[in-house]
Design a protein around this motif. Structure first.
Motif, mmCIF file in Angstrom:
data_model
loop_
_atom_site.group_PDB
_atom_site.id
_atom_site.type_symbol
_atom_site.label_atom_id
_atom_site.label_comp_id
_atom_site.label_asym_id
_atom_site.label_seq_id
_atom_site.Cartn_x
_atom_site.Cartn_y
_atom_site.Cartn_z
ATOM 1 N N GLU A 59 3.942 -14.451 23.224
ATOM 2 C CA GLU A 59 3.436 -15.391 24.217
ATOM 3 C C GLU A 59 3.163 -14.724 25.567
ATOM 4 O OE1 GLU A 59 2.286 -18.178 23.764
ATOM 5 O OE2 GLU A 59 3.117 -18.890 21.872
ATOM 6 N N THR A 60 3.721 -13.539 25.795
ATOM 7 C CA THR A 60 3.457 -12.841 27.061
ATOM 8 C C THR A 60 2.148 -12.064 27.009
ATOM 9 O OG1 THR A 60 4.487 -10.674 26.605
ATOM 10 C CG2 THR A 60 5.949 -12.498 27.235
ATOM 11 N N MET A 61 1.475 -12.073 25.860
ATOM 12 C CA MET A 61 0.198 -11.370 25.672
ATOM 13 C C MET A 61 0.302 -9.895 26.073
ATOM 14 S SD MET A 61 -2.639 -14.264 26.752
ATOM 15 C CE MET A 61 -4.029 -13.347 26.046
ATOM 16 N N GLY A 62 1.440 -9.274 25.753
ATOM 17 C CA GLY A 62 1.613 -7.850 25.987
ATOM 18 C C GLY A 62 2.034 -7.467 27.385
ATOM 19 N N ARG A 63 2.266 -8.431 28.253
ATOM 20 C CA ARG A 63 2.591 -8.104 29.644
ATOM 21 C C ARG A 63 3.915 -7.355 29.756
ATOM 22 N NH1 ARG A 63 0.547 -13.591 30.224
ATOM 23 N NH2 ARG A 63 -1.471 -13.567 31.312
ATOM 24 N N VAL A 64 4.925 -7.822 29.029
ATOM 25 C CA VAL A 64 6.227 -7.157 29.078
ATOM 26 C C VAL A 64 6.123 -5.771 28.439
ATOM 27 C CG1 VAL A 64 8.593 -7.231 28.225
ATOM 28 C CG2 VAL A 64 7.532 -9.307 29.159
ATOM 29 N N ALA A 65 5.456 -5.677 27.293
ATOM 30 C CA ALA A 65 5.331 -4.397 26.594
ATOM 31 C C ALA A 65 4.581 -3.370 27.427
ATOM 32 C CB ALA A 65 4.630 -4.604 25.256
ATOM 33 N N ASN A 66 3.577 -3.804 28.189
ATOM 34 C CA ASN A 66 2.821 -2.882 29.028
ATOM 35 C C ASN A 66 3.702 -2.301 30.134
ATOM 36 O OD1 ASN A 66 -0.015 -1.862 29.281
ATOM 37 N ND2 ASN A 66 0.212 -2.650 31.362
ATOM 38 N N GLU A 116 -1.600 -7.897 18.164
ATOM 39 C CA GLU A 116 -2.897 -7.909 17.474
ATOM 40 C C GLU A 116 -3.688 -6.639 17.784
ATOM 41 O OE1 GLU A 116 -1.427 -11.965 18.359
ATOM 42 O OE2 GLU A 116 -1.958 -10.304 19.665
ATOM 43 N N SER A 117 -3.708 -6.251 19.058
ATOM 44 C CA SER A 117 -4.436 -5.047 19.458
ATOM 45 C C SER A 117 -3.785 -3.803 18.891
ATOM 46 C CB SER A 117 -4.491 -4.959 20.991
ATOM 47 O OG SER A 117 -5.104 -6.098 21.547
ATOM 48 N N VAL A 154 0.852 -10.384 12.260
ATOM 49 C CA VAL A 154 1.692 -9.721 13.258
ATOM 50 C C VAL A 154 2.580 -10.755 13.926
ATOM 51 C CG1 VAL A 154 -0.011 -7.905 13.706
ATOM 52 C CG2 VAL A 154 -0.055 -9.994 15.087
ATOM 53 N N GLU A 155 3.616 -10.272 14.606
ATOM 54 C CA GLU A 155 4.501 -11.172 15.340
ATOM 55 C C GLU A 155 3.752 -11.784 16.526
ATOM 56 O OE1 GLU A 155 5.210 -6.982 17.018
ATOM 57 O OE2 GLU A 155 4.670 -7.937 15.103
ATOM 58 N N LYS A 156 4.153 -12.967 16.930
ATOM 59 C CA LYS A 156 3.513 -13.662 18.049
ATOM 60 C C LYS A 156 4.132 -13.203 19.361
ATOM 61 C CE LYS A 156 1.905 -18.306 19.304
ATOM 62 N NZ LYS A 156 0.498 -17.971 19.035
ATOM 63 N N CYS A 200 -3.981 -20.438 18.894
ATOM 64 C CA CYS A 200 -3.635 -19.512 17.821
ATOM 65 C C CYS A 200 -4.129 -18.108 18.145
ATOM 66 C CB CYS A 200 -4.216 -19.974 16.489
ATOM 67 S SG CYS A 200 -6.022 -20.036 16.441
ATOM 68 N N ASP A 201 -3.446 -17.131 17.575
ATOM 69 C CA ASP A 201 -3.827 -15.727 17.687
ATOM 70 C C ASP A 201 -4.183 -15.222 16.296
ATOM 71 O OD1 ASP A 201 -3.225 -15.463 20.464
ATOM 72 O OD2 ASP A 201 -1.111 -15.328 19.966
ATOM 73 N N THR A 202 -5.284 -14.471 16.183
ATOM 74 C CA THR A 202 -5.660 -13.896 14.906
ATOM 75 C C THR A 202 -6.122 -12.464 15.099
ATOM 76 O OG1 THR A 202 -7.940 -14.720 15.118
ATOM 77 C CG2 THR A 202 -6.370 -16.101 13.914
ATOM 78 N N VAL A 203 -5.965 -11.670 14.028
ATOM 79 C CA VAL A 203 -6.509 -10.316 14.006
ATOM 80 C C VAL A 203 -7.040 -10.082 12.596
ATOM 81 C CG1 VAL A 203 -4.186 -9.371 13.603
ATOM 82 C CG2 VAL A 203 -6.040 -7.866 14.340
ATOM 83 N N MET A 204 -8.308 -9.685 12.521
ATOM 84 C CA MET A 204 -8.999 -9.560 11.253
ATOM 85 C C MET A 204 -9.689 -8.207 11.143
ATOM 86 S SD MET A 204 -8.720 -12.616 9.695
ATOM 87 C CE MET A 204 -10.085 -12.608 8.518
ATOM 88 N N LEU A 205 -9.840 -7.743 9.901
ATOM 89 C CA LEU A 205 -10.656 -6.569 9.614
ATOM 90 C C LEU A 205 -11.669 -6.984 8.546
ATOM 91 C CD1 LEU A 205 -10.411 -3.644 10.768
ATOM 92 C CD2 LEU A 205 -9.562 -2.982 8.520
#
Length: 358
Positions: free
Chosen positions: A307-314, A127-128, A303-305, A283-288
């Motif tokens: 569940e790690t809230m970006g922890r692995v990607a970071n 989302e970010s 966007v894809e969900k 739920c997760d949402t991203v809006m403009l």
């Protein structure tokens, strides 16, 4: 790239997953709890176990980097020790307990020329990342104002453990849930703060009805941190940020969000948790929020969900910023601004006065 982990707690698993996904090898873990270290090493196939960072550094000269996953009190000294030993460092959030500790880490990173990154994983949520693309393209214009929110109805992470002990943690939800403050500042380009006015509350501290599932088991130590905070930050360029963080406050549910208002468009990144953490209502949402052809338009960005809230990607980004020259998702200079703001929040709450930055 060869990495050692200090601290075998819950967040360490995300670090290992990210490091391994990026092609790094996690070869050592250090933890004062020998049994916890042993179980962690067995689960993740880690070869060596040590009681502390000093022992690990002494016997693992081939380490390229160290990951710090400890109570907040130890972030600064362990990070500086690892940097001075010539290792890159990936440290869990918060960066430190206060700005003075963070300054020491920042200066050590500059002095040694080593990478220092922190676990601001929410910047890496899908989302970010979607919002960053719109911001980079200028679709929102200049972000004038933002609201950073992480509120829980009943989520005090353990009574009498290190989370609720100011000496060990540095504070309550202001420190623990500073992700949305960081994300809002990141969306805004990390402007220089001018002033902070804040109030904190400690209602419900020690009341088992407001205990959440996070953190360590209950202990017999201190419960001397806040449970809620409301603050306003103004910046030198005329913009502003409002903050609401809580572990225990009379809300409908847990809400994690950044909302912003720009000169061309507004936006929102939000995660709604269930009543008791993650359930079917989460739920997760991203809006403009924009204007097109004379009409007000709300864009729902799909966007894809994660569940790690970006922890692995970071954690992946930390490795690849070193091995592939990728842009680090966060920097020590930003972390220093963040900790200056959190210091000001506490000072303003204690004095009842607006804190102005020199």
């Amino acid at each position: 790239m060869n990495i050692g982990i200090v601290g075998a707690g819950g967040m360490a698993a995300y670090h290992v997953k990210g490091f391994q996904k990026a092609g790094a090898v996690v070869s050592a873990v250090a933890d004062s709890n020998a049994e916890r270290a042993r179980l962690f090493a067995e689960h993740w196939g880690i070869q060596s176990i040590y009681p502390n960072l000093e022992a690990m550094l002494g016997q693992e000269p081939g380490l390229d980097a160290v990951s710090i996953v400890t109570p907040n009190k130890f972030h600064a000294p362990l990070t500086v020790q690892a940097l001075e030993a010539g290792k890159h460092v990936y440290c869990e959030k918060p960066p430190a307990r206060n700005a003075q500790e963070m300054l020491g880490m920042y200066e050590a990173a500059k002095r040694t020329g080593k990478h220092l990154m922190f676990g601001f994983n929410n910047r890496c949520r899908p989302e970010s990342q979607a919002i960053y693309r719109y911001l980079e393209n200028g679709d929102a214009g200049r972000i004038n104002s933002a609201q950073a929110t992480w509120i829980r109805r009943s989520g005090i992470p353990g009574f009498g453990g290190w989370f609720t002990d100011k000496e060990l943690s540095g504070g309550g939800p202001v420190i623990d849930l500073l992700h949305m403050i960081d994300l809002a500042l990141s969306f805004m380009g990390y402007p220089e703060p001018k002033a902070v006015l804040a109030v904190t509350f400690n209602d419900f501290m020690g009341n088992a009805s407001f205990k959440g599932p996070w953190g360590i088991a209950d202990g017999n130590g201190n419960t001397n941190v806040e449970t809620a905070c409301h603050a306003m930050v103004t910046f030198r360029d005329g913009r502003c940020l409002t903050i609401r963080n809580s572990w225990a406050e009379m809300n409908e549910r847990e809400v994690v969000s950044v909302t912003f208002q720009g000169s061309k468009a507004g936006g929102k990144v939000e995660r709604l948790f269930g009543i008791d953490g993650v359930d079917e209502t989460s739920c997760d949402t991203v809006m403009l929020f924009t204007e097109e052809y004379g009409r007000q338009v709300n864009r729902e960005i799909l966007v894809e969900k994660d569940e790690t809230m970006g922890r692995v990607a970071n954690a992946v980004n930390f490795v690849q910023s070193i091995t592939k020259g990728e842009k680090p998702m966060n920097t020590p200079a930003e972390a220093l601004i963040l900790m200056r703001i959190t210091d000001a929040i506490y000072t303003s709450s204690e004095t009842g006065e607006c804190v102005r930055f020199a």
